[in-house]
Design a protein around this motif. Structure first.
Motif, PDB file in Angstrom:
ATOM      1  N   GLU A   1      -7.124  -2.900  10.141  1.00 49.64           N
ATOM      2  CA  GLU A   1      -6.176  -2.154  10.983  1.00 49.64           C
ATOM      3  C   GLU A   1      -4.969  -1.704  10.181  1.00 49.64           C
ATOM      4  O   GLU A   1      -4.465  -0.605  10.385  1.00 49.64           O
ATOM      5  N   ILE A   2      -4.534  -2.525   9.249  1.00 49.53           N
ATOM      6  CA  ILE A   2      -3.397  -2.115   8.420  1.00 49.53           C
ATOM      7  C   ILE A   2      -3.797  -0.956   7.502  1.00 49.53           C
ATOM      8  O   ILE A   2      -3.003  -0.071   7.221  1.00 49.53           O
ATOM      9  N   LEU A   3      -5.039  -0.946   7.056  1.00 49.96           N
ATOM     10  CA  LEU A   3      -5.485   0.112   6.144  1.00 49.96           C
ATOM     11  C   LEU A   3      -5.799   1.426   6.844  1.00 49.96           C
ATOM     12  O   LEU A   3      -5.940   2.457   6.186  1.00 49.96           O
ATOM     13  N   ARG A   4      -5.916   1.417   8.155  1.00 51.67           N
ATOM     14  CA  ARG A   4      -6.416   2.602   8.867  1.00 51.67           C
ATOM     15  C   ARG A   4      -5.742   3.931   8.509  1.00 51.67           C
ATOM     16  O   ARG A   4      -6.433   4.931   8.318  1.00 51.67           O
ATOM     17  N   PRO A   5      -4.408   3.991   8.437  1.00 52.51           N
ATOM     18  CA  PRO A   5      -3.815   5.301   8.110  1.00 52.51           C
ATOM     19  C   PRO A   5      -4.309   5.835   6.762  1.00 52.51           C
ATOM     20  O   PRO A   5      -4.557   7.029   6.609  1.00 52.51           O
ATOM     21  N   LEU A   6      -4.486   4.944   5.800  1.00 46.77           N
ATOM     22  CA  LEU A   6      -4.975   5.365   4.486  1.00 46.77           C
ATOM     23  C   LEU A   6      -6.415   5.834   4.576  1.00 46.77           C
ATOM     24  O   LEU A   6      -6.798   6.807   3.928  1.00 46.77           O
TER      25      LEU A   6
ATOM     26  N   ARG B   1      -0.379  -4.616  14.861  1.00 52.37           N
ATOM     27  CA  ARG B   1      -0.491  -5.787  13.985  1.00 52.37           C
ATOM     28  C   ARG B   1       0.880  -6.268  13.523  1.00 52.37           C
ATOM     29  O   ARG B   1       1.124  -7.461  13.416  1.00 52.37           O
TER      30      ARG B   1
ATOM     31  N   LEU C   1      -9.993  -8.434  10.158  1.00 51.46           N
ATOM     32  CA  LEU C   1      -9.728  -7.372  11.146  1.00 51.46           C
ATOM     33  C   LEU C   1      -8.305  -6.847  10.992  1.00 51.46           C
ATOM     34  O   LEU C   1      -8.060  -5.639  11.084  1.00 51.46           O
ATOM     35  N   ARG C   2      -7.392  -7.729  10.763  1.00 51.24           N
ATOM     36  CA  ARG C   2      -5.997  -7.316  10.572  1.00 51.24           C
ATOM     37  C   ARG C   2      -5.896  -6.386   9.370  1.00 51.24           C
ATOM     38  O   ARG C   2      -5.237  -5.349   9.418  1.00 51.24           O
TER      39      ARG C   2
ATOM     40  N   ALA D   1      -8.032   7.071   7.154  1.00 52.18           N
ATOM     41  CA  ALA D   1      -8.135   8.351   7.876  1.00 52.18           C
ATOM     42  C   ALA D   1      -7.747   9.500   6.948  1.00 52.18           C
ATOM     43  O   ALA D   1      -8.428  10.522   6.885  1.00 52.18           O
ATOM     44  N   THR D   2      -6.646   9.320   6.203  1.00 48.01           N
ATOM     45  CA  THR D   2      -6.185  10.385   5.301  1.00 48.01           C
ATOM     46  C   THR D   2      -7.191  10.606   4.186  1.00 48.01           C
ATOM     47  O   THR D   2      -7.478  11.739   3.812  1.00 48.01           O
TER      48      THR D   2
ATOM     49  N   TYR E   1       3.731  -1.144   3.617  1.00 48.73           N
ATOM     50  CA  TYR E   1       3.529   0.192   3.063  1.00 48.73           C
ATOM     51  C   TYR E   1       4.788   0.661   2.352  1.00 48.73           C
ATOM     52  O   TYR E   1       5.883   0.530   2.872  1.00 48.73           O
TER      53      TYR E   1
ATOM     54  N   LEU F   1      -3.481   0.455  -3.654  1.00 50.09           N
ATOM     55  CA  LEU F   1      -4.624   0.593  -2.767  1.00 50.09           C
ATOM     56  C   LEU F   1      -5.424  -0.693  -2.683  1.00 50.09           C
ATOM     57  O   LEU F   1      -6.653  -0.671  -2.603  1.00 50.09           O
TER      58      LEU F   1
ATOM     59  N   SER G   1      -2.631   1.023  15.194  1.00 53.56           N
ATOM     60  CA  SER G   1      -3.150  -0.315  14.900  1.00 53.56           C
ATOM     61  C   SER G   1      -2.197  -1.069  13.971  1.00 53.56           C
ATOM     62  O   SER G   1      -2.024  -2.288  14.085  1.00 53.56           O
ATOM     63  N   VAL G   2      -1.548  -0.357  13.078  1.00 54.95           N
ATOM     64  CA  VAL G   2      -0.592  -0.998  12.162  1.00 54.95           C
ATOM     65  C   VAL G   2       0.607  -1.507  12.944  1.00 54.95           C
ATOM     66  O   VAL G   2       1.086  -2.630  12.733  1.00 54.95           O
TER      67      VAL G   2
ATOM     68  N   LEU H   1       0.839  -1.196   0.000  1.00 52.45           N
ATOM     69  CA  LEU H   1       0.000   0.000   0.000  1.00 52.45           C
ATOM     70  C   LEU H   1       0.875   1.248   0.000  1.00 52.45           C
ATOM     71  O   LEU H   1       1.960   1.231   0.580  1.00 52.45           O
TER      72      LEU H   1
ATOM     73  N   SER I   1      -3.669   6.771  13.813  1.00 57.49           N
ATOM     74  CA  SER I   1      -4.177   5.608  13.062  1.00 57.49           C
ATOM     75  C   SER I   1      -3.070   4.596  12.756  1.00 57.49           C
ATOM     76  O   SER I   1      -3.358   3.467  12.365  1.00 57.49           O
TER      77      SER I   1
ATOM     78  N   HIS J   1      -5.320  -4.691  -0.732  1.00 54.39           N
ATOM     79  CA  HIS J   1      -4.656  -5.531   0.253  1.00 54.39           C
ATOM     80  C   HIS J   1      -5.281  -6.908   0.155  1.00 54.39           C
ATOM     81  O   HIS J   1      -6.476  -7.070   0.400  1.00 54.39           O
TER      82      HIS J   1
END
Lengths: 179, 275
Positions: free
Chosen positions: B139-144, A93, B135-136, B146-147, A132, B119, A89-90, A2, A86, B121
């Motif tokens: 959580e990994i996508l969260r920063p994206l 994990r 769920l994992r 939010a932005t 990322y 973009l 959480s990353v 990502l 945010s 996963h």
């Protein structure tokens, strides 16, 4: 992978080093990335963001009369910005992934001990290499004594900034006067 | 932040066993979302082609499209090839909406989906690992996520549709919706949708915007730039002849007020003569 969220913000960045290495950096216009297994924010070129003073203090403590500070500007670009909650959480994990992977291989999980942040390094590298694509990573590092009793302000707090790619550096390296 | 997601999945062309298995996994995803404060739209419960046969195709397309484009991320069940899933993934990709590709472990995933450049996963799941992996992934996508929320909110304020309508009415008349739609090769409803909806929902393509600009004889900036300021000639003259403009000319270039208007006139004549 990502793409890490993008920021076009450019920040002033300082790198503490020796006089000889500073001259080499200015000559090559390049800082070789650090690849120690204990580097807090993983592998890359390390800077003190917007803090010549902290870079100078660190360099003088380590290199004494040989200390020098080099300055440049870094564009955050695709940034793993750990000021953004945010990312918590990353990180969580990534820690679980690492533990599971090491357990499967029968290997011990790296440990953080004092300034040697081997666990943090492994986690950040996992995020930046497997999850990322990022050009920079930044985080607040709180260290030093409380400035006055009960204060949350500590004497050596700073923002640590890592450029994972030379393209993140957008200005010439210059040796700072007075360093 | 309460997230919104869309569950893109094949709904037809499945054997009874395949459908039961797929829908069981979908139900698990729905339960996980609900338990984690994620609003989820699953077409199987609303616009299933065989379970809801009376819903018109246009409505299905329109509803599902909006639900995709309103989402923070979409979940794509990759079990079987599906026109709908492909279209939904394309729409999400064009709107920079991250995707979780949910693939049964050991099964090949369509290269059209895997080939989406960014973009996305991929999670490869068994029934036992689905919940944990899903769920994992979130959580990994969260920063994206939010932005994206932040900038889509800003972009959504861009009055692209309103500009198209205003410029169309100015240049082609009040009742020109059908005429412009016809010139663009769209139905009037399609053009009306673009004019009325916020840009993050209508998401007209670059090609379409260029075509609209061409037909209306305006620039792309006038249509699409959220910071575009339309200065009429009168307003432009007012600004250039204002006290502050004259003061600025004097301060920066040493031009006296009396000479400023004379110079301005000469400059404008020079510009016009080159057109």
């Amino acid at each position: 992978m990502l793409p890490a969220p993008f920021s076009d913000r450019v920040v002033k960045a300082f790198h503490g080093t020796t006089i000889d290495k500073a001259a080499q950096i200015v000559k090559d216009q390049l800082i070789a990335p650090s690849r120690n297994p204990y580097d807090w924010l993983g592998h890359g070129a390390y800077f003190w963001e917007e803090s010549y003073e902290r870079a100078r203090q660190w360099a003088e403590k380590k290199y004494h009369s040989e200390a020098a500070v080099v300055s440049t500007e870094v564009r955050l670009g695709r940034c793993i910005n750990l000021f953004d909650a945010s990312w918590a959480s990353v990180l969580g994990r990534a820690h679980e992934d690492l533990r599971a992977r090491r357990a499967a291989l029968g290997q011990p999980v790296p440990q953080n001990r004092g300034g040697r942040r081997e666990l943090d390094c492994a986690i950040i590298n996992h995020i930046a290499e497997d999850l990322y694509e990022a050009e920079t990573i930044r985080a607040a590092y709180l260290e030093g004594e409380a400035i006055y009793p009960s204060s949350l302000f500590v004497g050596l707090a700073h923002i640590q900034l890592v450029a994972r790619t030379p393209n993140a550096v957008v200005a010439r390296y210059e040796v700072e006067e007075g360093s | 932040m309460r997230l919104r997601t869309y569950l893109a999945s094949p709904l037809t062309g499945l054997s009874p066993e395949e459908e039961e298995d797929l829908f069981r996994r979908q139900d698990l995803i729905i339960r996980v979302c609900e338990a984690n404060n994620i609003e989820i739209h699953a077409p199987k419960g609303v616009t299933h082609p065989t379970k809801h046969p009376d819903i018109p195709a246009g409505f299905v397309n329109s509803l599902d499209r909006e639900k995709v484009l309103e989402s923070d991320f979409i979940v794509v069940m990759t079990d079987k090839p599906s026109h709908g899933v492909g279209i939904e993934a394309e729409k999400a990709s064009n709107s920079l909406i991250p995707m979780i590709l949910c693939s049964p472990k050991g099964q090949r995933t369509s290269k059209m989906l895997l080939g989406i450049p960014s973009l996305k996963h991929l999670i490869e799941v068994t029934p036992e690992t689905l919940e944990q992996e899903f769920l994992r992934a979130i959580e990994i996508l969260r920063p994206l996520l939010a932005t994206r929320r932040e900038w889509i909110h800003q972009l959504g304020q861009a009055p692209v549709g309103t500009r198209i309508r205003e410029l169309r009415e100015q240049r082609m008349g009040q009742d020109s919706l059908e005429e412009l739609a016809s010139k663009l090769g769209l139905t009037p409803d399609e053009l009306h949708y673009i004019e009325e909806k916020p840009v993050y929902l209508s998401n007209p393509s670059a090609i379409l915007l260029m075509r609209i600009a061409d037909v209306l004889q305006v620039s792309m900036a006038e249509l699409a730039d959220p910071h575009y300021v339309d200065l009429s000639s009168e307003r432009m003259a007012e600004i250039l002849l204002s006290e502050s403009a004259q003061e600025l000319a004097k301060a920066r270039f040493g031009i006296r007020r009396e000479d400023y208007k004379r110079l301005l006139r000469r400059k404008l004549q020079d510009v016009v003569s080159r057109l």
